[in-house]
Design an enzyme around this catalytic site. Structure first.
Site, PDB file in Angstrom:
ATOM      1  N   SER A 152      -9.493   1.560   3.478  1.00  0.00           N
ATOM      2  CA  SER A 152      -8.879   2.253   2.530  1.00  0.00           C
ATOM      3  C   SER A 152      -7.855   1.482   1.811  1.00  0.00           C
ATOM      4  O   SER A 152      -7.167   2.001   0.792  1.00  0.00           O
ATOM      5  CB  SER A 152      -8.169   3.348   3.261  1.00  0.00           C
ATOM      6  OG  SER A 152      -7.076   2.995   4.247  1.00  0.00           O
ATOM      7  N   LYS A 200       0.914  -1.126   0.020  1.00  0.00           N
ATOM      8  CA  LYS A 200       0.004   0.132   0.040  1.00  0.00           C
ATOM      9  C   LYS A 200       0.801   1.141   0.065  1.00  0.00           C
ATOM     10  O   LYS A 200       1.942   1.259   0.669  1.00  0.00           O
ATOM     11  CB  LYS A 200      -0.658   0.041   1.401  1.00  0.00           C
ATOM     12  CG  LYS A 200      -2.091   0.961   1.390  1.00  0.00           C
ATOM     13  CD  LYS A 200      -2.654   0.855   2.606  1.00  0.00           C
ATOM     14  CE  LYS A 200      -3.777   1.908   2.794  1.00  0.00           C
ATOM     15  NZ  LYS A 200      -4.804   1.335   4.091  1.00  0.00           N
ATOM     16  N   SER A 238      -9.689  -1.137   7.502  1.00  0.00           N
ATOM     17  CA  SER A 238      -8.827  -0.851   6.151  1.00  0.00           C
ATOM     18  C   SER A 238      -8.460  -1.798   5.186  1.00  0.00           C
ATOM     19  O   SER A 238      -8.383  -1.817   4.023  1.00  0.00           O
ATOM     20  CB  SER A 238      -8.101   0.410   5.985  1.00  0.00           C
ATOM     21  OG  SER A 238      -8.872   1.530   5.904  1.00  0.00           O
TER      22      SER A 238
END
Ligand code: GLN
Length: 502
Positions: free
Chosen positions: A137, A61, A161
């Site tokens: 996210s 990420k 997330s």
């Protein structure tokens, strides 16, 4: 399949699915990584693999620092930022022989539930002919895993997330206990909650990644010390807990407060089916009560923005990232506040600005007692609720009494949905700026109702995809969540695997 073939397939998929916007920085088609994969193939043939991850492509990420690729946090304020060092988790992956498969798209700084608040545009979760929310996210990591653009991926989970995107994309998303995986080099959102999480297509692969990363790191002061790790291990390996990893029937807790009216039929039926299947295998189901559940979400949305407003103060146009240009920056003495304000006004997106305002407000002298302090109290109640229902004591709590005499049955794990519905359509969750209707902002916050309690208590939790009992809602899988006591991560993964198999 050889590791090289597998890697080439990932690269082809990164190109084929580039429209899904899962990557901010994809892997270059050729580069020194190819030699690393070839070397790993040789080692594998000779039975000399360094680790189960040797030669596999793992995406990261884009709020986790890498030296070889930019780290943008999907924010304009970090345009062109490349970290001078690798995060510890990245170092550990590379030392285990893994290749970093690129940096994945996210909600700016990890703030969001649908991966739509990104400077690079939303992540798309294509299911059939529909375009759905990828969850957030860590939506980029989830879509990259689901569409085989990588072998596995790292995300971060502050309030859900990793688990929510896993539920929406039909992948496995694991948030380990807080403090097990190093946060050194992971860009802070709300540091008392931030946890590096793992996304994969099976629990077995998530476990492999977890084992490579689960080691003490002295550079992260919140990382569990070797002594505490030893204490947890010895407690888990002595009776009566030691037998659980083998054949003992499970005592499964079902939190009554999670049976919300808002659960969609498909989610409710799949949850019920999972429990029935486990019961048929000889495990027992117990209703438990977690009364603080209804306040947990409100507490989270006070605490996380409060920490965020403090953490994000460092982006001031001087020390990191971009700086606004124009007259304001010329006359720094007279209008020094302007450089800072202009840079932040231009650099942060609407959702991040909203969080900073919320956080600055709840930390202000007049509001502190009513918001921040109350939310900390709720956080403690959430932790106590969990400690009351688990058979295993929380290894971090000082209290040594067992909960055997309490009225709730003591359970090994809790099983509940990850989200109240399957993935909504992307168009229904797209924001439209600071003025976006408060109802859409609020409904994005509500999406996290089942994931934030485990985050507030720092507990291990994993979302596993289960075939939907009712396929009418556009999604063929539903995310089912397993939550365990602090430090009981291996057991939580074991139960996730059981759910995968029944
Ligand atoms: N949706 C939650 C938030 O916006 C959780 C995000 C996360 O876990 N990083 O805060």
């Amino acid at each position: 399949m050889s590791l090289l073939r597998e890697a080439e397939k990932c690269i082809v998929n990164q190109r084929t699915f580039s429209g899904l916007n899962a990557f901010i920085t994809p892997l270059q088609r050729s580069g020194p990584w190819l030699d690393s994969v070839r070397a790993a193939d040789d080692r594998r043939q000779n039975g000399k693999s360094i680790s189960p991850l040797d030669g596999h492509l793992i995406a990261v990420k884009d709020n986790i620092c890498t030296r070889s690729m930019p780290t943008t946090c999907a924010s304009r304020i970090l345009d062109h930022f490349t970290s001078p060092f690798d995060a510890t988790v990245v170092q550990k992956l590379e030392r285990a022989g893994a290749v970093i498969a690129g940096k994945t798209n996210l909600d700016e700084f990890g703030m969001g539930s649908h991966s739509v608040h990104s400077r690079f545009g939303p992540v798309r979760n294509a299911r059939g002919d529909q375009e759905l929310s990828a969850g957030g996210s860590s939506g980029g990591s989830a879509v990259a895993v689901a569409t085989e653009q990588c072998y596995a991926a790292l995300g971060t989970d502050t309030g859900g997330s990793v688990r929510l995107p896993a539920a929406y994309t039909g992948t496995v998303g694991f948030k380990p206990s807080y403090g097990l995986l190093s946060r050194w080099g992971v860009v802070a959102y709300a540091n008392s909650l931030d946890t590096v999480g793992i996304m994969a297509r099976s629990t077995a692969v998530a476990r492999d990644v977890f084992r490579v990363l689960n080691h003490h790191d002295h550079r992260d002061p919140t990382n569990l010390s070797p002594q505490t790790r030893d204490r947890i291990t010895s407690r888990l390996s002595s009776p009566p807990l030691s037998g659980r990893l083998t054949s003992q029937p499970l005592r499964i807790g079902v939190p009554l407060e999670y049976n919300l009216a808002e659960l969609s039929p498909s989610v409710r039926d799949t949850w019920r089916k999972t429990l029935t299947n486990l019961q048929n295998e000889g495990h027992s189901i117990h209703a438990v009560s977690l009364p603080s559940t209804k306040s947990a979400l409100s507490a989270y949305y006070v605490l996380a923005p409060a920490e965020a407003s403090s953490n994000l103060a460092r982006y001031d146009g001087v020390r990191f990232g971009t700086r606004a240009t124009g007259p304001d920056s010329d006359d720094a003495d007279a209008r020094s506040g302007h450089l800072y304000a202009k840079t932040r006004g231009e650099g942060f997106g609407a959702e991040v600005q909203r969080r900073i305002l919320l956080g600055a407000f709840s930390l202000s002298a007049d509001a502190m007692d009513n918001y921040f302090v109350q939310a900390q109290r709720v956080r403690r109640l959430v932790q106590e609720d969990f400690n009351r229902v688990f058979a295993m004591e929380n290894p971090l709590s000082r209290k040594t009494s067992s909960n055997a005499g309490d009225k709730d049955p003591a359970v090994d794990v809790l099983i509940c949905p990850t989200a109240a519905t399957t993935a909504p359509t992307l168009s229904s969750v797209m924001p439209n700026g600071l003025s976006s209707s408060s109802s859409s902002t609020l409904s994005a916050y509500l999406t996290d109702v089942f994931t934030v309690p485990a985050s507030l208590a720092g507990l291990p939790a994993v979302s596993v995809p289960v075939a939907a009992a009712d396929n009418n809602e556009g999604s063929d899988t539903v995310g089912i969540q397993v939550i365990g006591q602090y430090g009981d991560d291996e057991f939580v993964l074991k139960v996730a695997e059981l759910i995968e198999q029944v």
